[in-house]
Design a protein around this motif. Structure first.
Motif, PDB file in Angstrom:
ATOM      1  N   ILE A 172       0.721  -1.263   0.011  1.00  0.00           N
ATOM      2  CA  ILE A 172       0.083  -0.100   0.051  1.00  0.00           C
ATOM      3  C   ILE A 172       0.992   1.337   0.060  1.00  0.00           C
ATOM      4  CG2 ILE A 172      -1.674   1.407   1.533  1.00  0.00           C
ATOM      5  CD1 ILE A 172      -2.795  -1.142   0.024  1.00  0.00           C
ATOM      6  N   HIS A 173       2.152   1.257   0.629  1.00  0.00           N
ATOM      7  CA  HIS A 173       2.751   2.403   0.855  1.00  0.00           C
ATOM      8  C   HIS A 173       3.504   2.714  -0.667  1.00  0.00           C
ATOM      9  CE1 HIS A 173       2.414   2.628   5.277  1.00  0.00           C
ATOM     10  NE2 HIS A 173       2.719   1.216   5.276  1.00  0.00           N
ATOM     11  N   THR A 174       3.821   1.938  -1.422  1.00  0.00           N
ATOM     12  CA  THR A 174       4.358   2.418  -2.704  1.00  0.00           C
ATOM     13  C   THR A 174       3.310   2.269  -3.801  1.00  0.00           C
ATOM     14  OG1 THR A 174       4.666  -0.063  -2.750  1.00  0.00           O
ATOM     15  CG2 THR A 174       6.587   1.084  -2.075  1.00  0.00           C
ATOM     16  N   ILE A 175       2.291   1.340  -3.649  1.00  0.00           N
ATOM     17  CA  ILE A 175       1.571   1.651  -5.033  1.00  0.00           C
ATOM     18  C   ILE A 175       0.432   2.628  -4.802  1.00  0.00           C
ATOM     19  CG2 ILE A 175      -0.610   0.387  -5.953  1.00  0.00           C
ATOM     20  CD1 ILE A 175       1.152  -2.506  -5.681  1.00  0.00           C
ATOM     21  N   CYS A 176       0.140   2.820  -3.428  1.00  0.00           N
ATOM     22  CA  CYS A 176      -1.073   3.841  -3.161  1.00  0.00           C
ATOM     23  C   CYS A 176      -0.326   5.175  -2.478  1.00  0.00           C
ATOM     24  CB  CYS A 176      -2.031   3.079  -2.544  1.00  0.00           C
ATOM     25  SG  CYS A 176      -2.775   1.502  -3.127  1.00  0.00           S
ATOM     26  N   GLU A 177       0.854   5.384  -2.814  1.00  0.00           N
ATOM     27  CA  GLU A 177       1.590   6.364  -2.281  1.00  0.00           C
ATOM     28  C   GLU A 177       0.828   7.752  -2.303  1.00  0.00           C
ATOM     29  OE1 GLU A 177       6.005   8.537  -2.321  1.00  0.00           O
ATOM     30  OE2 GLU A 177       5.256   7.077  -4.012  1.00  0.00           O
ATOM     31  N   THR A 178       0.113   7.947  -3.367  1.00  0.00           N
ATOM     32  CA  THR A 178      -0.777   9.352  -3.485  1.00  0.00           C
ATOM     33  C   THR A 178      -1.980   9.298  -2.932  1.00  0.00           C
ATOM     34  OG1 THR A 178      -1.000   8.802  -5.878  1.00  0.00           O
ATOM     35  CG2 THR A 178       0.977  10.016  -5.494  1.00  0.00           C
ATOM     36  N   CYS A 179      -2.517   8.284  -2.630  1.00  0.00           N
ATOM     37  CA  CYS A 179      -3.892   8.130  -2.210  1.00  0.00           C
ATOM     38  C   CYS A 179      -4.192   9.106  -0.803  1.00  0.00           C
ATOM     39  CB  CYS A 179      -4.414   6.814  -1.995  1.00  0.00           C
ATOM     40  SG  CYS A 179      -6.209   6.638  -1.703  1.00  0.00           S
ATOM     41  N   SER A 180      -5.210   9.688  -0.939  1.00  0.00           N
ATOM     42  CA  SER A 180      -5.250  10.205   0.355  1.00  0.00           C
ATOM     43  C   SER A 180      -5.921   9.570   1.554  1.00  0.00           C
ATOM     44  CB  SER A 180      -6.693  11.548   0.026  1.00  0.00           C
ATOM     45  OG  SER A 180      -7.768  11.064  -0.320  1.00  0.00           O
ATOM     46  N   TRP A 181      -6.357   8.405   1.275  1.00  0.00           N
ATOM     47  CA  TRP A 181      -7.057   7.379   2.109  1.00  0.00           C
ATOM     48  C   TRP A 181      -5.848   6.799   2.713  1.00  0.00           C
ATOM     49  CZ3 TRP A 181     -11.599   8.172   3.730  1.00  0.00           C
ATOM     50  CH2 TRP A 181     -12.607   8.897   2.840  1.00  0.00           C
ATOM     51  N   ARG A 182      -4.847   6.424   2.110  1.00  0.00           N
ATOM     52  CA  ARG A 182      -3.549   5.916   2.757  1.00  0.00           C
ATOM     53  C   ARG A 182      -3.159   6.212   4.045  1.00  0.00           C
ATOM     54  NH1 ARG A 182       1.562   6.423   3.387  1.00  0.00           N
ATOM     55  NH2 ARG A 182       1.642   8.376   2.047  1.00  0.00           N
ATOM     56  N   THR A 183      -3.225   7.364   4.579  1.00  0.00           N
ATOM     57  CA  THR A 183      -2.810   7.789   5.758  1.00  0.00           C
ATOM     58  C   THR A 183      -3.766   7.325   6.923  1.00  0.00           C
ATOM     59  OG1 THR A 183      -4.047  10.065   5.485  1.00  0.00           O
ATOM     60  CG2 THR A 183      -1.679   9.982   4.950  1.00  0.00           C
ATOM     61  N   TYR A 184      -4.886   6.870   6.493  1.00  0.00           N
ATOM     62  CA  TYR A 184      -5.836   6.202   7.472  1.00  0.00           C
ATOM     63  C   TYR A 184      -5.218   4.853   8.011  1.00  0.00           C
ATOM     64  CZ  TYR A 184      -9.088   9.943   6.821  1.00  0.00           C
ATOM     65  OH  TYR A 184      -9.992  11.196   6.568  1.00  0.00           O
ATOM     66  N   GLY A 185      -4.590   4.221   7.275  1.00  0.00           N
ATOM     67  CA  GLY A 185      -4.064   2.871   7.614  1.00  0.00           C
ATOM     68  C   GLY A 185      -5.032   1.701   7.304  1.00  0.00           C
ATOM     69  N   VAL A 186      -6.226   2.032   6.905  1.00  0.00           N
ATOM     70  CA  VAL A 186      -7.242   1.088   6.870  1.00  0.00           C
ATOM     71  C   VAL A 186      -7.018   0.109   5.802  1.00  0.00           C
ATOM     72  CG1 VAL A 186      -8.844   2.286   8.178  1.00  0.00           C
ATOM     73  CG2 VAL A 186      -8.668   2.495   5.629  1.00  0.00           C
ATOM     74  N   CYS A 187      -6.328   0.171   4.838  1.00  0.00           N
ATOM     75  CA  CYS A 187      -6.075  -0.630   3.683  1.00  0.00           C
ATOM     76  C   CYS A 187      -5.001  -1.798   4.029  1.00  0.00           C
ATOM     77  CB  CYS A 187      -5.839   0.002   2.563  1.00  0.00           C
ATOM     78  SG  CYS A 187      -7.000   1.297   1.720  1.00  0.00           S
ATOM     79  N   GLU A 188      -4.014  -1.231   4.647  1.00  0.00           N
ATOM     80  CA  GLU A 188      -3.090  -2.212   5.230  1.00  0.00           C
ATOM     81  C   GLU A 188      -3.899  -3.170   6.266  1.00  0.00           C
ATOM     82  OE1 GLU A 188      -2.503   1.178   5.168  1.00  0.00           O
ATOM     83  OE2 GLU A 188      -0.538   1.719   4.795  1.00  0.00           O
ATOM     84  N   GLU A 189      -4.612  -2.528   7.058  1.00  0.00           N
ATOM     85  CA  GLU A 189      -5.331  -3.257   8.229  1.00  0.00           C
ATOM     86  C   GLU A 189      -5.939  -4.430   7.461  1.00  0.00           C
ATOM     87  OE1 GLU A 189      -7.938  -0.958  10.529  1.00  0.00           O
ATOM     88  OE2 GLU A 189      -6.030  -0.081  11.686  1.00  0.00           O
ATOM     89  N   GLY A 190      -6.726  -3.964   6.197  1.00  0.00           N
ATOM     90  CA  GLY A 190      -7.707  -4.803   5.365  1.00  0.00           C
ATOM     91  C   GLY A 190      -7.097  -6.131   4.839  1.00  0.00           C
ATOM     92  N   ILE A 191      -5.611  -5.959   4.380  1.00  0.00           N
ATOM     93  CA  ILE A 191      -4.761  -6.743   3.772  1.00  0.00           C
ATOM     94  C   ILE A 191      -4.287  -7.745   5.257  1.00  0.00           C
ATOM     95  CG2 ILE A 191      -2.539  -7.267   2.650  1.00  0.00           C
ATOM     96  CD1 ILE A 191      -3.221  -4.716   1.178  1.00  0.00           C
ATOM     97  N   GLU A 192      -4.023  -7.127   6.040  1.00  0.00           N
ATOM     98  CA  GLU A 192      -3.598  -7.985   7.335  1.00  0.00           C
ATOM     99  C   GLU A 192      -4.674  -8.727   7.619  1.00  0.00           C
ATOM    100  OE1 GLU A 192      -2.469  -5.041  10.162  1.00  0.00           O
ATOM    101  OE2 GLU A 192      -0.651  -4.515   9.139  1.00  0.00           O
ATOM    102  N   GLU A 193      -5.917  -8.446   7.733  1.00  0.00           N
ATOM    103  CA  GLU A 193      -7.255  -9.374   8.138  1.00  0.00           C
ATOM    104  C   GLU A 193      -7.253 -10.307   7.175  1.00  0.00           C
ATOM    105  OE1 GLU A 193     -10.301  -6.482   8.827  1.00  0.00           O
ATOM    106  OE2 GLU A 193      -9.324  -5.775  10.822  1.00  0.00           O
ATOM    107  N   LEU A 194      -7.199 -10.158   5.916  1.00  0.00           N
ATOM    108  CA  LEU A 194      -7.207 -10.975   5.055  1.00  0.00           C
ATOM    109  C   LEU A 194      -6.311 -11.865   4.986  1.00  0.00           C
ATOM    110  CD1 LEU A 194      -9.307 -11.603   2.457  1.00  0.00           C
ATOM    111  CD2 LEU A 194      -7.487 -10.539   0.947  1.00  0.00           C
ATOM    112  N   LEU A 195      -4.834 -11.716   5.245  1.00  0.00           N
ATOM    113  CA  LEU A 195      -3.805 -12.634   5.448  1.00  0.00           C
ATOM    114  C   LEU A 195      -4.109 -13.444   6.614  1.00  0.00           C
ATOM    115  CD1 LEU A 195      -0.665 -10.423   4.259  1.00  0.00           C
ATOM    116  CD2 LEU A 195      -1.848 -12.107   3.041  1.00  0.00           C
ATOM    117  N   ALA A 196      -4.825 -12.836   7.476  1.00  0.00           N
ATOM    118  CA  ALA A 196      -5.031 -13.751   8.847  1.00  0.00           C
ATOM    119  C   ALA A 196      -6.269 -14.688   8.684  1.00  0.00           C
ATOM    120  CB  ALA A 196      -5.320 -12.602   9.764  1.00  0.00           C
ATOM    121  N   GLY A 197      -6.795 -14.746   7.301  1.00  0.00           N
ATOM    122  CA  GLY A 197      -7.797 -15.630   7.066  1.00  0.00           C
ATOM    123  C   GLY A 197      -9.312 -15.091   7.208  1.00  0.00           C
TER     124      GLY A 197
END
Length: 138
Positions: free
Chosen positions: A106-131
């Motif tokens: 997310i930090h590289t691909i979505c670097e310019t996205c205004s939503w990135r700073t909320y951290g929710v996309c990384e959390e979503g990926i972490e949750e998906l990876l956790a099953g």
């Protein structure tokens, strides 16, 4: 079946009920909850504005057509091994994310996205990876 562009595959993971307008939030919540409740929902990968962009508010510049958005779409599809025109079940998209994506992407691909700073996309990926699948939106 939903038509979705590349970067919205990540946005759906991070979706927490926030958006650009009431109409946008209602639309995204509907799509998000359908995918959450029925992971066998067919998803058509398209180029350009999709069913989420359709409800982007007409209150200024329409970012859905910016070159950097198309570049983000392409980078995400490449990372996941997907191509424009493919039709997959949502659960197959989640499987591809589990196999090919890590939260720090997310930090590289979505670097310019205004939503990135909320951290929710990384959390979503972490949750998906956790099953887990898409989280419930209230």
């Amino acid at each position: 079946m939903y038509n979705l562009r590349g970067h919205h595959l990540f946005c759906l993971l991070g979706y927490r009920g926030m958006g650009y307008s009431k109409e946008y939030v209602q639309n995204m919540t509907r799509i998000h909850q359908t995918l959450r409740e029925d992971p066998k929902t067919p998803t058509h990968i398209i180029k350009g504005p999709d069913q989420l962009c359709n409800k982007y508010p007409n209150s200024g510049e329409y970012h859905c057509q910016h070159d950097n958005i198309y570049e983000r779409d392409a980078a995400i599809l490449k990372l996941m091994g997907l191509e424009i025109g493919q039709i997959l079940y949502w659960e197959d998209i989640e499987t591809r994310i589990r196999k090919n994506v890590i939260p720090s992407d997310i930090h590289t691909i979505c670097e310019t996205c205004s939503w990135r700073t909320y951290g929710v996309c990384e959390e979503g990926i972490e949750e998906l990876l956790a099953g887990k699948g898409l989280r419930e939106v209230e």
